[in-house]
Design an enzyme around this catalytic site. Structure first.
Site: not given
Ligand code: SER
Length: 314
Positions: A37, A143
């Site tokens: 971006r 994640y």
């Molecule tokens: N702050 C991040 C999240 O909440 C943790 O690595 O995904």
């Protein structure tokens, strides 16, 4: 050799502040901000900027060839909450982005690579309090899975190819300069904005959900300290546990009330981020970072609350 630094994902919550900090040390022209971006006015005008998608390896290759970076920071990622909305994209970006950078760092003999991991590498079977560096992991978000796999790749590239890659498991990062990027810990930023705007905040995490957190100033300083540490002080090539403070929404609300006495915390009701938070540690044992390269946080809950309110008020 003169340093040339690439920051990939320069417009995000961390990148915005890291680029500025690195430019103070290395000079504006030697820190190249890269993002998919357009950057905000300040970053673009202070130094070089390139449009880069870390998944487009050919374009990334031309950027490595153009700048021959001595250091690369790879910050482009999908975080925990947005990752759950698009698991395949999160895996693709978080994993293949990293592999592209590790490969090009070998080709162009980049001296040091930085890649952030997260407390999300831990899961419901990890110890909750003072979570150690080495323990059962079993992350259950895409994640967390991608960060744990990425840590293994970093260590593999170090052991197999001698790449100097360094990493930190960030807790929830609290900052005011750039918006957070879709994490589970973002409530701890929204709460300050709403406290000043409305005098109240409806939290998407329950009042007693304790999570490890850190003020961005500490996170940036720690990141640069790790990158500056002599190689023989770094034994961990997966990623370092990294501690700041730990608190719940309720405790943070009490701290905010010291400045905004009528502030009210309510609960927004069921949210998928609660389940993610419940699978993560409450606090982190970061003794490896403390003992090996001297890590010490400066911001406690009182100091970060004051700083957030002061800066957001401006
Ligand atoms: N702050 C991040 C999240 O909440 C943790 O690595 O995904």
């Amino acid at each position: 050799m003169k340093d040339k630094i690439l920051v990939l994902g320069s417009n995000g919550q961390i990148g915005t502040e890291l680029v500025t900090a690195l430019r103070v040390t290395y000079g504006n022209d030697n820190v190249v901000a890269c993002d998919i971006r357009r950057p905000d006015y300040e970053i673009k005008n202070a130094g070089p900027f390139e449009f880069v998608n870390v998944l487009e390896k050919d374009i990334l290759n031309t950027i490595f060839a153009k700048y021959k970076p001595t250091q690369v920071y790879l910050l482009a990622a999908l975080l925990s909450a947005t990752g759950e909305q698009n698991p395949k994209l999160a895996w693709d970006l978080n994993m293949n982005g990293l592999l592209n950078v590790l490969d090009l760092a070998l080709v162009y003999k980049t001296a040091k690579v930085y890649w952030p991991s997260s407390i999300a590498v831990f899961g419901p079977n990890s110890p909750k309090n003072n979570t150690p560096q080495f323990c059962t992991m079993d992350p259950n978000t895409v994640y967390g899975i991608s960060k744990l796999a990425g840590e293994r790749w970093c260590e593999y590239y170090h052991q197999k190819y001698g790449l100097d890659v360094r990493s930190i498991r960030y807790p929830g990062l609290i900052s005011w300069k750039a918006a957070p990027g879709g994490g589970t810990t973002d409530y701890a930023i929204h709460i300050f904005h709403e406290a000043l705007k409305k005098g109240s905040y409806a939290s998407f995490l329950s009042a007693e959900t304790e999570l490890p957190m850190m003020y961005m100033d500490d996170a940036i300083r720690g990141t640069i300290e790790l990158m500056d540490a002599p190689e023989n002080q770094i034994s961990i090539r997966s990623s370092y546990n990294f501690g700041g403070v730990s608190f719940t929404p309720e405790v943070l609300a009490e701290e905010i009330k010291k400045h905004i006495p009528n502030f009210k915390l309510t609960y927004a009701g069921h949210d998928p981020r609660q389940q993610i938070a419940d699978s993560w540690p409450k606090s982190i044992d970061d003794s490896f970072a403390q003992n090996e390269w001297g890590w010490k946080p400066e911001f406690d809950i009182a100091k970060l609350t004051l700083d957030m309110l002061m800066n957001l008020k401006k």
